[in-house]
Design a protein around this motif. Structure first.
Motif, PDB file in Angstrom:
ATOM      1  N   LEU A  14      -5.979  10.072   4.892  1.00  0.00           N
ATOM      2  CA  LEU A  14      -6.040   8.623   4.718  1.00  0.00           C
ATOM      3  C   LEU A  14      -4.658   7.972   4.809  1.00  0.00           C
ATOM      4  N   TYR A  15      -3.661   8.634   4.257  1.00  0.00           N
ATOM      5  CA  TYR A  15      -2.307   8.083   4.181  1.00  0.00           C
ATOM      6  C   TYR A  15      -1.309   9.133   4.666  1.00  0.00           C
ATOM      7  N   PRO A  16      -1.278   9.384   5.973  1.00  0.00           N
ATOM      8  CA  PRO A  16      -0.497  10.504   6.484  1.00  0.00           C
ATOM      9  C   PRO A  16       1.008  10.308   6.539  1.00  0.00           C
ATOM     10  N   ARG A  17       1.493   9.133   6.349  1.00  0.00           N
ATOM     11  CA  ARG A  17       2.926   8.914   6.582  1.00  0.00           C
ATOM     12  C   ARG A  17       3.770   9.145   5.346  1.00  0.00           C
ATOM     13  N   ASP A  18       3.938   8.126   4.544  1.00  0.00           N
ATOM     14  CA  ASP A  18       4.852   8.220   3.412  1.00  0.00           C
ATOM     15  C   ASP A  18       4.491   7.173   2.374  1.00  0.00           C
ATOM     16  N   LYS A  19       5.299   7.098   1.335  1.00  0.00           N
ATOM     17  CA  LYS A  19       5.036   6.168   0.240  1.00  0.00           C
ATOM     18  C   LYS A  19       5.009   4.725   0.734  1.00  0.00           C
ATOM     19  N   GLU A  20       5.901   4.382   1.630  1.00  0.00           N
ATOM     20  CA  GLU A  20       5.959   3.011   2.155  1.00  0.00           C
ATOM     21  C   GLU A  20       4.642   2.642   2.856  1.00  0.00           C
ATOM     22  N   ASP A  21       4.134   3.554   3.669  1.00  0.00           N
ATOM     23  CA  ASP A  21       2.871   3.318   4.372  1.00  0.00           C
ATOM     24  C   ASP A  21       1.724   3.191   3.371  1.00  0.00           C
ATOM     25  N   TYR A  22       1.687   4.087   2.376  1.00  0.00           N
ATOM     26  CA  TYR A  22       0.657   4.025   1.342  1.00  0.00           C
ATOM     27  C   TYR A  22       0.679   2.668   0.645  1.00  0.00           C
ATOM     28  N   LEU A  23       1.860   2.234   0.226  1.00  0.00           N
ATOM     29  CA  LEU A  23       1.956   0.973  -0.496  1.00  0.00           C
ATOM     30  C   LEU A  23       1.596  -0.218   0.390  1.00  0.00           C
ATOM     31  N   ARG A  24       1.918  -0.139   1.672  1.00  0.00           N
ATOM     32  CA  ARG A  24       1.540  -1.212   2.598  1.00  0.00           C
ATOM     33  C   ARG A  24       0.017  -1.314   2.681  1.00  0.00           C
ATOM     34  N   ARG A  25      -0.631  -0.178   2.837  1.00  0.00           N
ATOM     35  CA  ARG A  25      -2.094  -0.161   2.924  1.00  0.00           C
ATOM     36  C   ARG A  25      -2.729  -0.567   1.601  1.00  0.00           C
ATOM     37  N   PHE A  26      -2.186  -0.065   0.503  1.00  0.00           N
ATOM     38  CA  PHE A  26      -2.707  -0.395  -0.819  1.00  0.00           C
ATOM     39  C   PHE A  26      -2.599  -1.900  -1.067  1.00  0.00           C
ATOM     40  N   ILE A  47      -0.570  -4.105 -10.944  1.00  0.00           N
ATOM     41  CA  ILE A  47      -1.327  -3.115 -10.173  1.00  0.00           C
ATOM     42  C   ILE A  47      -0.432  -2.449  -9.138  1.00  0.00           C
ATOM     43  N   LEU A  48       0.386  -3.231  -8.457  1.00  0.00           N
ATOM     44  CA  LEU A  48       1.300  -2.660  -7.452  1.00  0.00           C
ATOM     45  C   LEU A  48       2.329  -1.734  -8.099  1.00  0.00           C
ATOM     46  N   ALA A  49       2.805  -2.095  -9.279  1.00  0.00           N
ATOM     47  CA  ALA A  49       3.767  -1.241  -9.986  1.00  0.00           C
ATOM     48  C   ALA A  49       3.120   0.092 -10.357  1.00  0.00           C
ATOM     49  N   ILE A  50       1.874   0.051 -10.801  1.00  0.00           N
ATOM     50  CA  ILE A  50       1.156   1.283 -11.150  1.00  0.00           C
ATOM     51  C   ILE A  50       0.923   2.134  -9.906  1.00  0.00           C
ATOM     52  N   ALA A  51       0.552   1.494  -8.798  1.00  0.00           N
ATOM     53  CA  ALA A  51       0.338   2.234  -7.552  1.00  0.00           C
ATOM     54  C   ALA A  51       1.620   2.929  -7.110  1.00  0.00           C
ATOM     55  N   GLU A  52       2.739   2.258  -7.251  1.00  0.00           N
ATOM     56  CA  GLU A  52       4.015   2.857  -6.844  1.00  0.00           C
ATOM     57  C   GLU A  52       4.369   4.050  -7.725  1.00  0.00           C
ATOM     58  N   ILE A  53       4.152   3.912  -9.019  1.00  0.00           N
ATOM     59  CA  ILE A  53       4.447   5.003  -9.958  1.00  0.00           C
ATOM     60  C   ILE A  53       3.565   6.213  -9.672  1.00  0.00           C
ATOM     61  N   ASN A  54       2.309   5.957  -9.351  1.00  0.00           N
ATOM     62  CA  ASN A  54       1.338   7.042  -9.206  1.00  0.00           C
ATOM     63  C   ASN A  54       1.233   7.624  -7.807  1.00  0.00           C
TER      64      ASN A  54
END
Length: 59
Positions: A14-26, A47-54
């Motif tokens: 689902l999120y093959p790239r990196d944290k930046e890509d994950y957070l963009r999609r999230f 919510i975004l802060a929690i997503a970044e931490i996790n």
């Protein structure tokens, strides 16, 4: 019951790239949910802060 490897493989698909890509999609999904009225806009920052931490933390 899913194994850690199975969960990680699905996450990688689902999120093959990196944290930046994950957070963009999230963020895009969160924005859609806020626009649809499912989540209060005031909660976006927290919510975004929690997503970044996790990111990358598996249960």
């Amino acid at each position: 019951m899913c194994s850690h490897r199975k969960i990680q493989a699905e996450f990688d698909k689902l999120y093959p790239r990196d944290k930046e890509d994950y957070l963009r999609r999230f963020t895009a999904g969160l924005d859609d949910a806020i626009r649809a009225g499912h989540i209060p806009g005031d909660d976006q920052e927290e919510i975004l802060a929690i997503a970044e931490i996790n990111f990358g933390v598996m249960p």
